[in-house]
Design an enzyme around this catalytic site. Structure first.
Site, PDB file in Angstrom:
ATOM      1  N   CYS A  67      -4.492   9.772   5.809  1.00  6.16           N
ATOM      2  CA  CYS A  67      -4.947   8.805   5.299  1.00  6.16           C
ATOM      3  C   CYS A  67      -6.158   9.301   4.232  1.00  6.16           C
ATOM      4  O   CYS A  67      -6.172   8.550   3.249  1.00  6.16           O
ATOM      5  CB  CYS A  67      -5.386   7.795   6.059  1.00  6.16           C
ATOM      6  SG  CYS A  67      -4.720   7.370   7.538  1.00  6.16           S
ATOM      7  N   ASP A  92       0.841  -1.368   0.007  1.00  2.52           N
ATOM      8  CA  ASP A  92       0.061  -0.156  -0.062  1.00  2.52           C
ATOM      9  C   ASP A  92       1.012   1.249  -0.025  1.00  2.52           C
ATOM     10  O   ASP A  92       2.013   1.385   0.734  1.00  2.52           O
ATOM     11  CB  ASP A  92      -0.986   0.085   1.202  1.00  2.52           C
ATOM     12  CG  ASP A  92      -2.130  -0.942   0.951  1.00  2.52           C
ATOM     13  OD1 ASP A  92      -2.533  -1.239   0.179  1.00  2.52           O
ATOM     14  OD2 ASP A  92      -2.991  -0.477   2.166  1.00  2.52           O
ATOM     15  N   HIS A 146       0.798  -0.014   7.116  1.00  2.00           N
ATOM     16  CA  HIS A 146       0.997   1.590   6.835  1.00  2.00           C
ATOM     17  C   HIS A 146       1.896   2.103   8.161  1.00  2.00           C
ATOM     18  O   HIS A 146       1.970   1.701   9.153  1.00  2.00           O
ATOM     19  CB  HIS A 146      -0.490   2.192   7.187  1.00  2.00           C
ATOM     20  CG  HIS A 146      -1.493   1.759   5.989  1.00  2.00           C
ATOM     21  ND1 HIS A 146      -2.813   1.933   6.008  1.00  2.00           N
ATOM     22  CD2 HIS A 146      -1.260   0.859   4.964  1.00  2.00           C
ATOM     23  CE1 HIS A 146      -3.225   1.323   4.930  1.00  2.00           C
ATOM     24  NE2 HIS A 146      -2.359   0.768   4.237  1.00  2.00           N
TER      25      HIS A 146
HETATM   26  N1  LIG Z   1      -3.011   5.269   5.755  1.00  2.00           N
HETATM   27  C1  LIG Z   1      -3.602   4.772   6.707  1.00  2.00           C
HETATM   28  N2  LIG Z   1      -4.921   3.989   6.278  1.00  2.00           N
HETATM   29  N3  LIG Z   1      -3.123   4.762   7.990  1.00  2.00           N
HETATM   30  C2  LIG Z   1      -3.883   4.277   8.932  1.00  2.00           C
HETATM   31  C3  LIG Z   1      -2.991   3.418   9.780  1.00  2.00           C
HETATM   32  C4  LIG Z   1      -3.397   2.882  11.087  1.00  2.00           C
HETATM   33  C5  LIG Z   1      -2.522   2.168  11.838  1.00  2.00           C
HETATM   34  N4  LIG Z   1      -2.502   0.682  11.520  1.00  2.00           N
HETATM   35  C6  LIG Z   1      -3.064   2.216  13.444  1.00  2.00           C
HETATM   36  O1  LIG Z   1      -3.601   1.198  13.822  1.00  2.00           O
HETATM   37  O2  LIG Z   1      -2.784   3.187  14.156  1.00  2.00           O
END
Ligand SMILES: NC(=[NH2+])NCCC[C@H](N)C(=O)O
Length: 375
Positions: free
Chosen positions: A359, A203, A249
């Site tokens: 995001c 991604d 991410h």
């Molecule tokens: N580009 C994105 N959708 N980023 C969201 C990342 C969220 C990350 N996995 C968390 O739990 O904090």
């Protein structure tokens, strides 16, 4: 306003922003909890997997929450426009769109987290290789914009589209941590392709752009193949492999605010960063009141799909101006104390839809060039 007349130019996360795509969430009334989704969000959802009730992989999201999300997105668009940024939007998604590949079927996800499926590297738009089956056609709704950028002189590339069959995804990140993911993959109904094995799956939000240097999170073989693709296709850029800094991410882990200053989830992440960045000044997320995060237990969603760190997922307008969730006043104070102008925007359901302002946006035009900020 669909006028990306002069192509894309976006090398970093902080120079003056002049054009941005903001995602949209009409009809985002379900998460499709298929095995690719469960594996992708395993870090977040592991404690509650299997408690969603029933065999239906669709977890319905109450309409009121979707309306509230859309109100907050409208606020984001107004705030960005008010800062003089030109805001473009994907096409509107359809209602309850079911997609079907030769190997699986899924309910399509609306183009909300537009950061995830694309990376803009300078004047090149790169479509990445989705992990989650329901997201495989998401970028089609951005194609009207990508065509305009292409006609305006941008390059436009796409990583090989993964088949996302039953053997495509690597769980090495979890195995290395001694975590058993069988609860995510049990009940898999997707077919496979003989001899295919682990694919290139990646991604855009696994990257963080710093001019000529780009941080790339590589947590498994899927990602390793993507890093190789990036290196071959962008020989003039320097990609820094962050070895499993997160499951996927990284924009709620490390968020550069300008050269020499970053938001970082905690000191334990420093060791993953390039040596030059380890000398940067760091702002760690201030403690916050858990009650600012809505609870979703009523409809079977106990642990949402983003951590509480999702609120460091800010969007910079320039080196002094940052869009921050108004529900995180502690961070606003810290940033103001550092001399930033904060543009507060309300964002309630960031943990339900898995994304903050970084995001939800894809910055396509910024002032900066292919600079060496780590030199
Ligand atoms: N580009 C994105 N959708 N980023 C969201 C990342 C969220 C990350 N996995 C968390 O739990 O904090």
């Amino acid at each position: 306003m669909t006028d990306p007349a002069s192509g894309a130019n976006s090398f970093d996360e902080w120079t003056r922003l002049s054009q941005v795509i903001v995602g949209r969430a009409e009809y985002y009334t379900a998460h499709d909890l298929d095995t690719s989704w469960r594996l992708f969000f395993f870090d977040n959802v592991a404690p509650t997997l299997g408690n969603e009730g029933g065999a239906d992989p669709l977890l319905a999201i109450p309409e009121q929450l979707v309306d509230e999300l859309n109100e907050d997105i409208a606020g984001l668009v107004d705030a960005l426009t008010g800062c003089g940024v030109s805001v473009l939007r994907p096409a509107t998604p359809g209602k309850n769109v079911d997609i079907c590949s030769p190997l699986w079927n899924a309910r399509a996800t609306p183009p909300l987290n537009v950061r995830d499926q694309t990376i803009v590297l300078g004047n090149t738009i790169v479509e990445t290789a989705p992990h989650v089956r329901s997201r495989i056609f998401e970028n089609d709704l951005l194609k009207p914009l990508f065509y305009s950028y292409f006609e305006g002189g941008s390059n436009w590339l796409s990583m090989p589209r993964p088949a996302l069959g039953r053997d495509s995804l690597d769980d090495a990140y979890f195995r290395r941590l001694g975590i058993d993911v069988s609860r995510a993959t049990e009940g898999e109904t997707a077919l496979g392709i003989d001899g295919l094995g682990l694919e290139l799956v990646f991604d855009g939000a696994q990257c963080m752009r710093l001019g000529r240097d780009v941080l790339v999170n590589v947590a498994n073989r899927n990602h390793e193949l993507a890093l190789r693709w990036l290196t071959v296709n962008f020989p003039h850029m320097r990609f820094h492999r962050l070895d499993g800094i997160a499951d996927n991410h990284i924009d709620s882990v490390v968020v550069p605010l300008r050269p020499g200053l970053m938001l970082l989830r905690s000191p334990k992440y420093l060791a993953f960063l390039p040596k030059e960045m380890q000398a940067w000044d760091v702002i760690y997320p201030p403690e916050t009141d858990e009650s600012t995060f809505p609870k979703y237990d009523d409809f079977g969603f106990v642990i949402p799909i983003a951590s509480r760190y999702i609120d460091i997922n800010v969007l910079s307008i320039d080196e002094e101006t940052v869009v921050v969730n108004s529900h995180y006043p502690e961070l606003i104070s810290v940033l103001e104390g550092r001399g930033f102008t904060v543009v507060p925007v309300r964002h309630r359901h960031r943990r339900l839809f898995g994304g903050g302002f970084h995001c939800f946006t894809l910055d396509t035009v910024r002032a900066g060039g292919c600079e060496d900020y780590l030199g």
